[in-house]
Design a protein around this motif. Structure first.
Motif, PDB file in Angstrom:
ATOM      1  N   ASP A 209       0.832  -1.198   0.000  1.00 37.06           N
ATOM      2  CA  ASP A 209       0.000   0.000   0.000  1.00 37.06           C
ATOM      3  C   ASP A 209       0.874   1.258   0.000  1.00 37.06           C
ATOM      4  N   GLU A 210       0.698   2.088  -1.031  1.00 41.35           N
ATOM      5  CA  GLU A 210       1.515   3.304  -1.155  1.00 41.35           C
ATOM      6  C   GLU A 210       1.276   4.277  -0.004  1.00 41.35           C
ATOM      7  N   ARG A 211       0.038   4.355   0.457  1.00 42.88           N
ATOM      8  CA  ARG A 211      -0.257   5.282   1.564  1.00 42.88           C
ATOM      9  C   ARG A 211       0.437   4.852   2.853  1.00 42.88           C
ATOM     10  N   GLU A 212       0.442   3.539   3.113  1.00 44.12           N
ATOM     11  CA  GLU A 212       1.139   3.048   4.295  1.00 44.12           C
ATOM     12  C   GLU A 212       2.637   3.257   4.162  1.00 44.12           C
ATOM     13  N   LEU A 213       3.165   3.072   2.951  1.00 43.59           N
ATOM     14  CA  LEU A 213       4.595   3.296   2.727  1.00 43.59           C
ATOM     15  C   LEU A 213       4.947   4.757   2.979  1.00 43.59           C
ATOM     16  N   SER A 214       4.057   5.663   2.580  1.00 48.89           N
ATOM     17  CA  SER A 214       4.290   7.091   2.821  1.00 48.89           C
ATOM     18  C   SER A 214       4.298   7.398   4.316  1.00 48.89           C
ATOM     19  N   ARG A 215       3.418   6.755   5.072  1.00 45.29           N
ATOM     20  CA  ARG A 215       3.393   6.967   6.518  1.00 45.29           C
ATOM     21  C   ARG A 215       4.666   6.429   7.168  1.00 45.29           C
ATOM     22  N   ILE A 216       5.156   5.305   6.680  1.00 38.31           N
ATOM     23  CA  ILE A 216       6.405   4.743   7.201  1.00 38.31           C
ATOM     24  C   ILE A 216       7.560   5.687   6.911  1.00 38.31           C
ATOM     25  N   ARG A 217       7.581   6.237   5.698  1.00 38.49           N
ATOM     26  CA  ARG A 217       8.642   7.186   5.330  1.00 38.49           C
ATOM     27  C   ARG A 217       8.633   8.399   6.254  1.00 38.49           C
ATOM     28  N   THR A 218       7.451   8.907   6.555  1.00 37.62           N
ATOM     29  CA  THR A 218       7.349  10.075   7.430  1.00 37.62           C
ATOM     30  C   THR A 218       7.889   9.758   8.822  1.00 37.62           C
ATOM     31  N   THR A 219       7.553   8.598   9.348  1.00 36.57           N
ATOM     32  CA  THR A 219       8.039   8.191  10.673  1.00 36.57           C
ATOM     33  C   THR A 219       9.566   8.132  10.693  1.00 36.57           C
ATOM     34  N   ILE A 220      10.154   7.573   9.641  1.00 38.12           N
ATOM     35  CA  ILE A 220      11.617   7.469   9.577  1.00 38.12           C
ATOM     36  C   ILE A 220      12.248   8.838   9.419  1.00 38.12           C
ATOM     37  N   GLN A 221      11.664   9.643   8.537  1.00 42.02           N
ATOM     38  CA  GLN A 221      12.229  10.961   8.244  1.00 42.02           C
ATOM     39  C   GLN A 221      12.246  11.860   9.482  1.00 42.02           C
ATOM     40  N   GLU A 222      11.277  11.678  10.354  1.00 43.58           N
ATOM     41  CA  GLU A 222      11.175  12.522  11.549  1.00 43.58           C
ATOM     42  C   GLU A 222      12.074  12.052  12.687  1.00 43.58           C
ATOM     43  N   THR A 223      12.832  10.976  12.473  1.00 44.49           N
ATOM     44  CA  THR A 223      13.738  10.478  13.508  1.00 44.49           C
ATOM     45  C   THR A 223      14.965  11.382  13.614  1.00 44.49           C
ATOM     46  N   PRO A 224      15.326  11.843  14.801  1.00 49.32           N
ATOM     47  CA  PRO A 224      16.505  12.694  14.969  1.00 49.32           C
ATOM     48  C   PRO A 224      17.763  12.018  14.422  1.00 49.32           C
ATOM     49  N   GLY A 225      18.533  12.769  13.652  1.00 47.57           N
ATOM     50  CA  GLY A 225      19.768  12.239  13.083  1.00 47.57           C
ATOM     51  C   GLY A 225      19.624  11.776  11.651  1.00 47.57           C
ATOM     52  N   VAL A 226      18.387  11.523  11.189  1.00 49.99           N
ATOM     53  CA  VAL A 226      18.157  11.107   9.800  1.00 49.99           C
ATOM     54  C   VAL A 226      18.060  12.354   8.923  1.00 49.99           C
ATOM     55  N   LEU A 227      18.996  12.484   7.967  1.00 52.38           N
ATOM     56  CA  LEU A 227      18.978  13.633   7.067  1.00 52.38           C
ATOM     57  C   LEU A 227      17.991  13.427   5.927  1.00 52.38           C
ATOM     58  N   SER A 228      17.933  12.220   5.412  1.00 51.33           N
ATOM     59  CA  SER A 228      16.971  11.914   4.350  1.00 51.33           C
ATOM     60  C   SER A 228      16.798  10.404   4.224  1.00 51.33           C
ATOM     61  N   VAL A 229      15.704  10.029   3.606  1.00 53.82           N
ATOM     62  CA  VAL A 229      15.435   8.620   3.291  1.00 53.82           C
ATOM     63  C   VAL A 229      15.715   8.451   1.803  1.00 53.82           C
ATOM     64  N   LYS A 230      16.844   7.831   1.486  1.00 54.20           N
ATOM     65  CA  LYS A 230      17.258   7.713   0.089  1.00 54.20           C
ATOM     66  C   LYS A 230      16.515   6.601  -0.640  1.00 54.20           C
ATOM     67  N   ASP A 231      16.161   5.566   0.072  1.00 59.80           N
ATOM     68  CA  ASP A 231      15.428   4.465  -0.565  1.00 59.80           C
ATOM     69  C   ASP A 231      14.603   3.759   0.499  1.00 59.80           C
ATOM     70  N   LEU A 232      13.390   3.346   0.104  1.00 60.19           N
ATOM     71  CA  LEU A 232      12.505   2.673   1.049  1.00 60.19           C
ATOM     72  C   LEU A 232      11.660   1.649   0.304  1.00 60.19           C
ATOM     73  N   LYS A 233      11.679   0.426   0.775  1.00 61.81           N
ATOM     74  CA  LYS A 233      10.855  -0.645   0.206  1.00 61.81           C
ATOM     75  C   LYS A 233      10.213  -1.423   1.347  1.00 61.81           C
ATOM     76  N   ALA A 234       9.032  -1.949   1.078  1.00 63.30           N
ATOM     77  CA  ALA A 234       8.336  -2.762   2.080  1.00 63.30           C
ATOM     78  C   ALA A 234       7.531  -3.837   1.369  1.00 63.30           C
ATOM     79  N   ARG A 235       7.333  -4.948   2.052  1.00 61.66           N
ATOM     80  CA  ARG A 235       6.523  -6.042   1.515  1.00 61.66           C
ATOM     81  C   ARG A 235       5.902  -6.798   2.667  1.00 61.66           C
ATOM     82  N   ILE A 236       4.838  -7.516   2.344  1.00 63.30           N
ATOM     83  CA  ILE A 236       4.121  -8.303   3.337  1.00 63.30           C
ATOM     84  C   ILE A 236       4.596  -9.744   3.272  1.00 63.30           C
ATOM     85  N   HIS A 237       4.915 -10.293   4.447  1.00 64.72           N
ATOM     86  CA  HIS A 237       5.341 -11.688   4.531  1.00 64.72           C
ATOM     87  C   HIS A 237       4.466 -12.358   5.576  1.00 64.72           C
ATOM     88  N   GLY A 238       3.354 -12.964   5.110  1.00 64.63           N
ATOM     89  CA  GLY A 238       2.392 -13.511   6.056  1.00 64.63           C
ATOM     90  C   GLY A 238       1.698 -12.381   6.792  1.00 64.63           C
TER      91      GLY A 238
END
Length: 286
Positions: A209-238
């Motif tokens: 789900d692209e919307r869920e991936l966008s929410r995950i990206r936002t959570t990571i991006q807002e982490t102190p010390g992270v300058l940018s998210v250069k690549d992000l992939k996700a998949r469902i396993h069970g």
């Protein structure tokens, strides 16, 4: 993890027990009363038995630990089982539809008795109670398989209500409503089968789900010390979400400091999105 698995089993077993009882009741009453809608609903529940068994078997296989052939474990077994169940469901749905259309074409529109109507209404109440139990359990355990089973429970409750309406209509001088209700049941069976098939194939082909991936990206991006998210992939396993992320951090940081950032990212993803499996790669800024 064991308590989750046992709880998930309870939901699948409850569905199987309910469908065994209801399918037998509907098929017996449907045949004795001559109700096409109730008989179709009973056949629908026989497919639900297969679907619930598939969920139960899939849950059991998915617990097997990783081995030489399955380094990521066996979690996708329940998704494969759901895929098989969807094919069984669509076959039964098409059979019900063909038979009901044949009854309309041949003019066979007998009016079933009242016991068929009350049986359909009773079945709707029973399976709706099963839906309420399974959807609460799915939310608590974050189980996609149980969530799909609960959605199937809800659609079955609606199908039984539709059968009730068709039977009542036939008793009030509209006998064609009973086979028409059977056709509606068949459409619901096929629609439910398609939804399960679509979700299963989407998961098996690593769709996410692209919307869920966008929410995950936002959570990571807002982490102190992270300058940018250069690549992000996700998949469902069970029932698990696997995330691969490449982070850009300051080149002035030590290896230890960079590693601390990844641990904060993993903790935030778990706390916010219940994601337990994260593979993080660190790159220095330009």
């Amino acid at each position: 993890m064991k308590w989750k698995i046992n709880e998930a089993d309870k939901g699948a077993v409850l569905s199987i027990a309910a469908y065994l009882f209801l399918s037998a009741l509907k098929l017996i009453v449907g045949n004795l009363s001559g109700s096409e809608a109730l008989t179709a609903d009973g056949l629908n529940n026989t497919t639900d038995i297969a679907a619930s068994l598939a969920v139960l078997i899939g849950l059991k296989i998915s617990r097997k630990p990783p081995d030489s052939d399955h380094r990521y474990g066996h979690s996708r077994a329940e998704t494969v089982a759901a895929l098989i169940a969807s094919l069984i469901m669509v076959a039964v749905g098409l059979q019900v539809m063909v038979e009901a259309i044949g009854k309309l074409r041949d003019g066979v529109t007998a009016s079933p008795n009242w016991i068929a109507a009350w049986t359909a209404l009773f079945a709707a109440a029973v399976i709706y109670a099963v839906y309420r139990y399974n959807i609460a359990l799915a939310r608590r355990l974050n189980s996609n398989a149980l969530r799909a089973a609960a959605q199937d429970n809800r659609s079955d409750a609606l199908v039984s209500i539709g059968a009730f309406v068709g039977i009542v209509g036939s008793r009030f001088g509209l006998p064609w409503l009973d086979p028409v209700a059977a056709i509606v049941v068949a459409v619901v069976i096929c629609k439910t089968a398609w939804d399960i098939f679509r979700d299963a194939t989407h998961s098996l082909t690593d769709g996410f789900d692209e919307r869920e991936l966008s929410r995950i990206r936002t959570t990571i991006q807002e982490t102190p010390g992270v300058l940018s998210v250069k690549d992000l992939k996700a998949r469902i396993h069970g029932n698990s979400t696997l995330v691969d992320v490449t982070l850009e951090v300051s080149r002035e940081l030590t290896v230890g400091e960079s590693h601390d950032i990844t641990e904060v990212v993993e903790r935030r993803l778990y706390d916010t999105h219940q994601i337990e499996h994260v593979h993080t790669h660190i790159e220095p800024d330009a």
